[in-house]
Scaffold this motif. Structure first.
Motif, PDB file in Angstrom:
ATOM      1  N   LEU A   1       0.859  -1.249  -0.051  1.00  0.00           N
ATOM      2  CA  LEU A   1      -0.013  -0.073   0.109  1.00  0.00           C
ATOM      3  C   LEU A   1       0.970   1.306  -0.075  1.00  0.00           C
ATOM      4  O   LEU A   1       2.015   1.203   0.451  1.00  0.00           O
TER       5      LEU A   1
ATOM      6  N   GLU B   1      -0.280   6.991   2.143  1.00  0.00           N
ATOM      7  CA  GLU B   1      -1.629   7.432   2.200  1.00  0.00           C
ATOM      8  C   GLU B   1      -2.477   6.222   2.737  1.00  0.00           C
ATOM      9  O   GLU B   1      -3.537   6.184   3.667  1.00  0.00           O
ATOM     10  N   GLN B   2      -2.357   5.242   1.906  1.00  0.00           N
ATOM     11  CA  GLN B   2      -3.300   4.078   2.173  1.00  0.00           C
ATOM     12  C   GLN B   2      -2.985   3.397   3.360  1.00  0.00           C
ATOM     13  O   GLN B   2      -3.963   2.789   4.130  1.00  0.00           O
TER      14      GLN B   2
ATOM     15  N   PHE C   1      -5.528   2.927   6.697  1.00  0.00           N
ATOM     16  CA  PHE C   1      -5.856   1.565   6.790  1.00  0.00           C
ATOM     17  C   PHE C   1      -7.117   1.365   7.744  1.00  0.00           C
ATOM     18  O   PHE C   1      -8.094   0.609   7.581  1.00  0.00           O
TER      19      PHE C   1
ATOM     20  N   GLU D   1     -10.371   2.684   7.161  1.00  0.00           N
ATOM     21  CA  GLU D   1     -11.147   1.935   6.042  1.00  0.00           C
ATOM     22  C   GLU D   1     -11.900   0.656   6.726  1.00  0.00           C
ATOM     23  O   GLU D   1     -12.915   0.429   6.404  1.00  0.00           O
TER      24      GLU D   1
END
Length: 364
Positions: A105, A108-109, A113, A116
């Protein structure tokens, strides 16, 4: 939020174990906004406490509650009363020493996490991640893969990811150990500034400044047992083990630096070998202080009168608490105590070389 942990667990017990398993006996309470720090020798059980809170280990006997909600409970001796909340259902974030980022990832991901996974709205995810990317100086790196980052940058991502879901409990297992001193100071300040007020933090560290400056309470562990518990000043002023004396007995004094001269709150001045400006912390080992019956004429740049406030026998060494213009502690041999005729309430002179003092900028 508040954390309450009281119980016993067996760590590392498997069917193939030939030695007695390690037993951890712990009592710990941390309130919202509070940072509790675990210190102790390697193998004393510090990381195991974090694993218990995260749900990676289970209690053999006792109870773990967060904000009054049971996370792990063995009940009053009845197997049917056993309760264990899975890690994924706990409001806990854990930052490992090696950070353990998701390398598939982007930065930013990674930060997004936890949000999300919790089903947070896209607008809220964007708001929180943007704020934390800016707070940890990661904005320009948001699209990068973690494998291309330096150790300090990876540490920033790990902390931002842990803080994003506003956990009830933030667990830190030596997260700053692999970064340089300057980066560590920035990360510590970012942690202070961005930890939600409702979050309780439990940290493991071997850094004496970190333990003294960042903590509201210290828990000293040895062989799975709590040997001392109190505020940093309480533990540092009266350590009960040689480990605590060596780590926390380090003198830590606040002052204002003007070049190599630092003015203390008492008005006393200490000379250092490092030039600085503004609020600083000075650290130096108790063994760096030399005690004298009369004012010394040697090469040490710092000399001051002191009164003997107290002694602590640490087995082959004596920690001497000094009262005066430089509130500090010295470490001497029992023979030196006898030779100098040191007793509580008597006066002496202390000396300290400028090169023995470390200068660290104060956190905001």
């Amino acid at each position: 939020m508040s954390l309450e942990l009281s119980g016993l667990c067996t760590v590392g017990a498997t069917a193939s174990d030939t030695a007695d398993p390690f037993t951890l006996d712990i009592n710990l309470t941390a309130n919202a906004g509070e940072r509790a720090t675990l210190i102790g020798p390697n193998g004393s059980g510090k990381s195991s406490v974090l694993r218990l809170i995260a749900g990676l280990e289970a209690l053999r006997r006792g109870e773990l509650t967060v904000a009054g909600r049971a996370y792990d409970s063995t009940g009053p001796g009845e197997p049917s009363k056993r309760f264990f909340l899975p890690p994924r259902e706990r409001s806990v974030s854990l930052v490992f020493q090696d950070h353990r980022l998701f390398d598939h990832l982007s930065v930013e991901q990674n930060v997004a996490f936890g949000l999300e996974a919790r089903g947070t709205t896209r607008a809220e995810i964007k708001r929180v991640t943007t704020h934390l990317l800016d707070a940890f100086d990661l904005g320009a790196l948001s699209g990068r893969n973690p494998t291309s980052l330096s150790g300090g940058q990876r540490a920033r991502v790990a902390l931002a990811r842990a803080l994003a879901p506003s956990p009830a409990i933030l667990l830190l297992d030596e997260p700053f150990a692999a970064v340089d001193v300057e980066t560590r100071a920035h990360l510590q300040q970012a942690l202070i500034d961005n930890t939600p007020p409702e979050t309780a933090t439990v940290m493991v560290t071997h850094d004496p400044i970190e333990a003294r400056v960042l903590s509201h309470q210290l828990v000293v562990l040895d062989d799975g047992n709590v040997t001392q518990h109190g505020t940093p000043d309480q533990v540092a002023s009266s350590p009960t083990t040689s480990f605590a004396a060596d780590l926390l007995g380090t003198n830590l004094i606040a002052g204002s630096a003007h070049g190599t001269e630092v003015t203390l709150a008492t008005g006393a001045k200490l000379i250092t070998a490092t030039s600085a400006s503004g609020p600083v912390h000075l650290t130096f080992s108790p063994s760096a202080i030399t005690l004298h019956q009369t004012k010394p004429q040697g090469s040490a740049r710092n000399v001051w009168p002191a009164e003997i406030a107290d002694f602590t026998d640490l087995g082959g060494r004596v920690r001497v608490a000094l009262r005066g213009p430089v509130e500090s502690a010295a470490m001497v041999t029992p023979g030196a105590v006898a030779d100098l005729g040191l007793t509580r309430g008597t006066n002496c002179w202390a000396s300290l070389k400028a090169t023995e003092i470390t200068v660290v900028a104060q956190q905001r």
